[in-house]
Design a protein around this motif. Structure first.
Motif, PDB file in Angstrom:
ATOM      1  N   ASN A 165       1.013  -1.011  -0.048  1.00  0.00           N
ATOM      2  CA  ASN A 165      -0.232  -0.097  -0.280  1.00  0.00           C
ATOM      3  C   ASN A 165       0.592   0.857  -0.051  1.00  0.00           C
ATOM      4  OD1 ASN A 165      -2.160  -2.027   0.882  1.00  0.00           O
ATOM      5  ND2 ASN A 165      -3.074  -0.714   0.698  1.00  0.00           N
ATOM      6  N   VAL A 166       1.480   0.855   0.868  1.00  0.00           N
ATOM      7  CA  VAL A 166       2.450   2.322   0.839  1.00  0.00           C
ATOM      8  C   VAL A 166       3.734   2.496  -0.942  1.00  0.00           C
ATOM      9  CG1 VAL A 166       4.770   3.734   1.737  1.00  0.00           C
ATOM     10  CG2 VAL A 166       3.710   2.685   3.529  1.00  0.00           C
ATOM     11  N   LEU A 167       3.889   1.579  -1.208  1.00  0.00           N
ATOM     12  CA  LEU A 167       4.942   1.981  -3.130  1.00  0.00           C
ATOM     13  C   LEU A 167       3.202   2.522  -3.582  1.00  0.00           C
ATOM     14  CD1 LEU A 167       6.283  -1.713  -2.879  1.00  0.00           C
ATOM     15  CD2 LEU A 167       7.261   0.657  -2.919  1.00  0.00           C
ATOM     16  N   TYR A 168       2.164   1.829  -3.749  1.00  0.00           N
ATOM     17  CA  TYR A 168       0.921   2.082  -4.552  1.00  0.00           C
ATOM     18  C   TYR A 168       0.919   4.013  -4.118  1.00  0.00           C
ATOM     19  CZ  TYR A 168       1.833  -1.657  -7.347  1.00  0.00           C
ATOM     20  OH  TYR A 168       2.531  -2.832  -8.243  1.00  0.00           O
ATOM     21  N   ALA A 169       0.765   3.812  -2.830  1.00  0.00           N
ATOM     22  CA  ALA A 169       0.491   5.427  -2.532  1.00  0.00           C
ATOM     23  C   ALA A 169       1.203   6.533  -3.324  1.00  0.00           C
ATOM     24  CB  ALA A 169       1.044   5.508  -1.078  1.00  0.00           C
ATOM     25  N   GLN A 170       2.827   6.038  -3.016  1.00  0.00           N
ATOM     26  CA  GLN A 170       3.306   6.850  -3.594  1.00  0.00           C
ATOM     27  C   GLN A 170       3.256   6.795  -5.455  1.00  0.00           C
ATOM     28  OE1 GLN A 170       7.479   6.343  -1.284  1.00  0.00           O
ATOM     29  NE2 GLN A 170       6.805   7.613  -0.327  1.00  0.00           N
ATOM     30  N   GLU A 171       2.720   6.211  -6.406  1.00  0.00           N
ATOM     31  CA  GLU A 171       3.518   6.316  -7.704  1.00  0.00           C
ATOM     32  C   GLU A 171       1.993   7.203  -8.154  1.00  0.00           C
ATOM     33  OE1 GLU A 171       4.700   2.720  -9.226  1.00  0.00           O
ATOM     34  OE2 GLU A 171       3.018   2.126 -10.016  1.00  0.00           O
ATOM     35  N   ALA A 172       2.172   7.627  -8.985  1.00  0.00           N
ATOM     36  CA  ALA A 172       1.617   9.129  -9.516  1.00  0.00           C
ATOM     37  C   ALA A 172       0.397   7.997 -11.507  1.00  0.00           C
ATOM     38  CB  ALA A 172       2.354   9.324 -11.102  1.00  0.00           C
ATOM     39  N   ARG A 173      -0.312   6.935 -10.619  1.00  0.00           N
ATOM     40  CA  ARG A 173      -1.613   6.073 -11.182  1.00  0.00           C
ATOM     41  C   ARG A 173      -2.819   5.961 -10.180  1.00  0.00           C
ATOM     42  NH1 ARG A 173      -0.646   5.605 -16.433  1.00  0.00           N
ATOM     43  NH2 ARG A 173      -0.284   2.831 -16.290  1.00  0.00           N
ATOM     44  N   GLN A 174      -3.381   4.974 -10.858  1.00  0.00           N
ATOM     45  CA  GLN A 174      -4.617   5.139 -10.299  1.00  0.00           C
ATOM     46  C   GLN A 174      -5.195   3.709  -8.678  1.00  0.00           C
ATOM     47  OE1 GLN A 174      -3.794   4.576 -12.933  1.00  0.00           O
ATOM     48  NE2 GLN A 174      -5.707   3.420 -14.277  1.00  0.00           N
ATOM     49  N   SER A 421      10.696  -3.271   5.598  1.00  0.00           N
ATOM     50  CA  SER A 421      10.151  -2.472   4.615  1.00  0.00           C
ATOM     51  C   SER A 421      10.040  -1.640   4.045  1.00  0.00           C
ATOM     52  CB  SER A 421       9.406  -3.880   4.177  1.00  0.00           C
ATOM     53  OG  SER A 421       9.393  -5.415   4.333  1.00  0.00           O
ATOM     54  N   CYS A 422       9.606  -1.176   4.471  1.00  0.00           N
ATOM     55  CA  CYS A 422       9.046   0.390   4.222  1.00  0.00           C
ATOM     56  C   CYS A 422      10.303   1.330   4.790  1.00  0.00           C
ATOM     57  CB  CYS A 422       7.936   0.576   5.014  1.00  0.00           C
ATOM     58  SG  CYS A 422       6.511   0.417   4.895  1.00  0.00           S
ATOM     59  N   VAL A 423      11.152   0.739   6.019  1.00  0.00           N
ATOM     60  CA  VAL A 423      12.849   2.178   6.128  1.00  0.00           C
ATOM     61  C   VAL A 423      13.102   1.743   4.499  1.00  0.00           C
ATOM     62  CG1 VAL A 423      14.588   1.969   7.450  1.00  0.00           C
ATOM     63  CG2 VAL A 423      12.143   2.399   8.277  1.00  0.00           C
ATOM     64  N   VAL A 424      12.998   0.127   3.917  1.00  0.00           N
ATOM     65  CA  VAL A 424      13.952  -0.090   3.317  1.00  0.00           C
ATOM     66  C   VAL A 424      14.179   0.295   1.853  1.00  0.00           C
ATOM     67  CG1 VAL A 424      15.668  -1.941   2.030  1.00  0.00           C
ATOM     68  CG2 VAL A 424      15.338  -1.770   4.675  1.00  0.00           C
ATOM     69  N   SER A 425      12.959   0.630   1.744  1.00  0.00           N
ATOM     70  CA  SER A 425      12.547   0.664   0.430  1.00  0.00           C
ATOM     71  C   SER A 425      12.418   2.244   0.620  1.00  0.00           C
ATOM     72  CB  SER A 425      11.055  -0.276  -0.143  1.00  0.00           C
ATOM     73  OG  SER A 425      10.246   0.731   0.568  1.00  0.00           O
ATOM     74  N   SER A 426      12.110   2.930   1.129  1.00  0.00           N
ATOM     75  CA  SER A 426      12.694   4.002   1.272  1.00  0.00           C
ATOM     76  C   SER A 426      13.606   5.244   0.478  1.00  0.00           C
ATOM     77  CB  SER A 426      11.452   5.277   2.389  1.00  0.00           C
ATOM     78  OG  SER A 426      13.032   4.838   3.771  1.00  0.00           O
ATOM     79  N   GLN A 427      14.467   4.270   1.330  1.00  0.00           N
ATOM     80  CA  GLN A 427      16.215   5.024   1.012  1.00  0.00           C
ATOM     81  C   GLN A 427      16.318   4.207  -0.785  1.00  0.00           C
ATOM     82  OE1 GLN A 427      17.446   6.352   2.976  1.00  0.00           O
ATOM     83  NE2 GLN A 427      15.591   6.768   4.222  1.00  0.00           N
ATOM     84  N   ALA A 428      15.165   2.987  -1.509  1.00  0.00           N
ATOM     85  CA  ALA A 428      15.819   2.877  -2.687  1.00  0.00           C
ATOM     86  C   ALA A 428      15.731   3.801  -3.940  1.00  0.00           C
ATOM     87  CB  ALA A 428      15.213   1.185  -3.463  1.00  0.00           C
ATOM     88  N   GLU A 429      16.281   3.801  -5.067  1.00  0.00           N
ATOM     89  CA  GLU A 429      16.103   3.952  -5.830  1.00  0.00           C
ATOM     90  C   GLU A 429      14.759   4.128  -7.040  1.00  0.00           C
ATOM     91  OE1 GLU A 429      20.049   7.288  -7.282  1.00  0.00           O
ATOM     92  OE2 GLU A 429      19.809   4.876  -8.527  1.00  0.00           O
ATOM     93  N   THR A 430      15.015   2.511  -6.577  1.00  0.00           N
ATOM     94  CA  THR A 430      13.795   2.170  -7.824  1.00  0.00           C
ATOM     95  C   THR A 430      13.288   0.861  -6.706  1.00  0.00           C
ATOM     96  OG1 THR A 430      12.668   0.696 -10.089  1.00  0.00           O
ATOM     97  CG2 THR A 430      15.387   0.901  -9.019  1.00  0.00           C
ATOM     98  N   TRP A 431      11.971  -0.202  -7.042  1.00  0.00           N
ATOM     99  CA  TRP A 431      11.947  -1.379  -6.385  1.00  0.00           C
ATOM    100  C   TRP A 431      10.593  -2.293  -7.304  1.00  0.00           C
ATOM    101  CZ3 TRP A 431      14.186  -1.879  -2.809  1.00  0.00           C
ATOM    102  CH2 TRP A 431      13.818  -2.968  -1.463  1.00  0.00           C
ATOM    103  N   TRP A 432      10.818  -3.247  -6.571  1.00  0.00           N
ATOM    104  CA  TRP A 432       9.990  -4.676  -7.800  1.00  0.00           C
ATOM    105  C   TRP A 432       9.029  -3.677  -8.472  1.00  0.00           C
ATOM    106  CZ3 TRP A 432       4.996  -5.092  -6.330  1.00  0.00           C
ATOM    107  CH2 TRP A 432       4.130  -4.827  -5.278  1.00  0.00           C
ATOM    108  N   ASN A 433       7.884  -2.936  -7.741  1.00  0.00           N
ATOM    109  CA  ASN A 433       6.741  -2.403  -8.755  1.00  0.00           C
ATOM    110  C   ASN A 433       7.316  -1.905  -9.680  1.00  0.00           C
ATOM    111  OD1 ASN A 433       7.552  -0.309  -6.645  1.00  0.00           O
ATOM    112  ND2 ASN A 433       5.708   0.655  -6.982  1.00  0.00           N
ATOM    113  N   LYS A 434       8.680  -1.413 -10.291  1.00  0.00           N
ATOM    114  CA  LYS A 434       8.860  -0.290 -11.355  1.00  0.00           C
ATOM    115  C   LYS A 434       9.511  -1.442 -12.253  1.00  0.00           C
ATOM    116  CE  LYS A 434       8.694   3.743  -8.223  1.00  0.00           C
ATOM    117  NZ  LYS A 434       7.215   4.276  -8.941  1.00  0.00           N
ATOM    118  N   SER A 435       9.228  -0.503 -13.465  1.00  0.00           N
ATOM    119  CA  SER A 435      10.498  -1.246 -14.335  1.00  0.00           C
ATOM    120  C   SER A 435      11.847   0.506 -14.703  1.00  0.00           C
ATOM    121  CB  SER A 435       9.750  -1.330 -15.751  1.00  0.00           C
ATOM    122  OG  SER A 435       9.148  -0.441 -16.203  1.00  0.00           O
ATOM    123  N   SER A 436      11.433   0.577 -15.881  1.00  0.00           N
ATOM    124  CA  SER A 436      13.009   0.574 -15.634  1.00  0.00           C
ATOM    125  C   SER A 436      14.137   1.853 -14.414  1.00  0.00           C
ATOM    126  CB  SER A 436      11.934   2.963 -15.652  1.00  0.00           C
ATOM    127  OG  SER A 436      11.119   3.019 -16.775  1.00  0.00           O
TER     128      SER A 436
END
Length: 533
Positions: A165-174, A421-436
């Motif tokens: 939920n945190v990952l998709y809350a930070q994404e410019a999608r619906q 998980s939220c702490v670790v992923s917050s420091q990353a430039e990308t994560w599993w839910n993104k390509s590019s």
């Protein structure tokens, strides 16, 4: 007269649990808004900006992939609202090329960007704000479904620190908006069934329309709701069934204009979704489903591809949680079936099962991987996020001390895993839910170069990836984009010339004149050098 203390005890958990939930809510809100611009603005988000700008992909390619040299800053208008295109153009862009994405979220983003700007953080902040509405919605839904405030509060706590939920809350999608419309529509439905109010059925009709205008797969939620209403009414044409049908029909009638657009765009939708039709092995599908379910609660073990220099075995060991989390989810549904009333477990089973089966069965029978895309199976995950809190709330209140302590430990582990998980992923430039994934590193290479020129083509997914890359490149970096099989006419005035993800055919043609040096792995970035005579 109702005693104040008994009222508090009825609607609020014990003081210790209240304090924990408040802390988790604060942390959940923090993680949703912290470092909003850190992760790569990836392929799909770049298309969000293209659609909200009002331009179509065809216009973008025709005007930009022309072989001429331009600065990155010169094409920012294709990523932001501008005077050349209005709100109607945003809707038309979707209707013409991307009808599988209804316009509600994109219209909201367009208005948001016009008011507050078009930076990555600003654009994503709308999704983050929408995601906060999910807290009262899931609380209300749990009260309607379970009549248990402690279950409702635990569901809020788990939702707050859910990595998914945190990952998709930070994404410019619906995705965040779809989670909210799913929760809200479900809560309104249950209340309308319970009270039979015409006003509530009217509100439910609005939630049906909102859900459909958010994401087409909301049709599956309406089907699940319909099966539930008919089932609890013993498949008789009662007043409740009639009210549901009228409300749903009104919701679909409101969506009728876009349904016609979708019907007229079926061939285009099939073409743009072709990547989801690649056949997968059953083992790959099952492995992907299990991983996606685990991400609702933890995903910190996925850090290695994104932090290659970070050597923390304790995080890698977290993958052993996957089977345990799967067992927790399965047991939650079994417990719900055994302990809750038919109206309760049936609702959760249908909300999870109908959308999941609608996507899983075609992948198994026909072939495809749409069920592996976690954002498409959101209603299924909402069901899981109802079942697990029900289990935990019941067990931590058990009269048996050993059972109570064990399940308290389970809840601590689940919450801690989500926080880590939220702490670790917050420091990353990308994560599993993104390509590019490679774009941040590629952008750093180009930005550090002396007087660089970046060349690319419309090959494969380059159009979206180039739009993503634009957000990371310095505005003075020059670009030259071509439509294959055209060859670029490369000027001699640049110190370093790079080619982004060329096709094999184009690379073969370039190698007749230039020496291509691979700068970044997986053939994503090449440097063009003159061949020595």
């Amino acid at each position: 007269m109702i005693n104040k203390q008994s009222l508090i005890a009825k609607y609020f958990p014990p003081i210790g649990l209240q304090f924990l939930i408040i802390i988790l809510l604060i942390l959940g809100i923090f993680f949703r808004f912290a470092y909003l611009d850190r992760k790569v603005y990836w392929h799909d988000e770049a298309y969000t900006s293209l659609r909200t700008s009002g331009y179509t992909k065809t216009e973008f390619v025709h005007q930009v992939f022309s072989g001429r040299v331009f600065a990155v800053g010169d094409i920012q208008k294709y990523q932001q609202p501008n005077s050349e295109k209005g709100l109607i153009d945003t809707v038309n862009s979707l209707a013409m090329e991307d009808a599988q994405h209804p316009p509600l979220y994109y219209v909201m983003v367009r208005l948001w960007m016009q008011l507050f700007g078009n930076s990555v953080a600003t654009t994503r902040s709308l999704s983050a704000i929408i995601s906060l509405i999910a807290f009262p919605c899931i609380y209300w839904l749990c009260l309607e479904l379970f009549q248990s405030p402690i279950t409702a509060w635990i569901s809020v706590a788990l939702l707050a620190v859910s990595p998914f939920n945190v990952l998709y809350a930070q994404e410019a999608r619906q995705s965040s908006l779809w989670i909210v419309t799913t929760l809200l529509g479900s809560a309104v439905l249950l209340r309308a069934i319970r009270l039979g109010s015409k006003q509530l059925w009217g509100i439910y009709a609005v939630t049906v329309a909102l859900g459909l205008y958010t994401f087409l797969f909301s049709i599956l939620i309406a089907i699940a709701h319909g099966i539930y209403v008919f089932a609890v009414e013993s498949f008789r044409f009662t007043k409740t069934v009639k009210a549901y049908l009228i409300a749903t029909i009104i919701g679909f009638l409101a969506f009728a204009p876009w349904i016609l657009i979708v019907i007229n765009s079926l061939s285009e939708i099939e073409r743009t979704t072709a990547s989801t039709q690649a056949r997968q092995s059953v083992s790959a599908l099952v492995s992907g489903w299990i991983s996606n379910i685990s991400y609702l609660f933890a995903d910190f073990w996925r850090y290695e591809p994104f932090f290659p220099d970070l050597n923390l075995p304790v995080l890698r060991w977290g993958r052993f949680l996957i089977p345990l989390l799967l067992i927790l989810v399965i047991y939650s549904f079994l417990f719900l079936y055994r302990q809750a009333g038919t109206r309760v477990w049936l609702f959760v089973f249908l909300l999870s099962g109908v959308p999941a089966l609608a996507l899983i069965l075609p992948d198994l029978i026909i072939g495809g991987k749409i069920s592996l895309r976690a954002r498409y199976v959101i209603p299924c995950y909402v069901g899981i996020q109802l079942a697990v809190p029900y289990l935990l709330s019941a067990q931590i209140s058990s009269s048996k001390l050993i059972a109570r302590k064990f399940w308290q430990l389970v809840m601590v582990v689940v919450i801690s895993s989500g926080l880590i998980s939220c702490v670790v992923s917050s420091q990353a430039e990308t994560w599993w839910n993104k390509s590019s994934h490679a774009n941040p590193q590629i952008a750093r290479i180009i930005n550090k170069a002396n007087n660089p020129l970046l060349i690319s083509s419309n090959y494969s997914l380059n159009i979206g990836d180039i739009m993503s890359l634009i957000n990371l490149l310095d505005h003075q970096v020059k670009m030259q984009l071509v439509i294959e099989p055209s060859l670029p006419n490369i000027p001699d005035s640049f110190s370093e010339v790079f080619f982004y993800n060329p096709s094999k055919e184009l690379r073969y043609e370039l190698e007749k004149k230039y020496k291509l040096v691979e700068v970044f792995q997986y053939s994503r970035l090449w440097r063009l050098e003159q061949k020595s005579s």
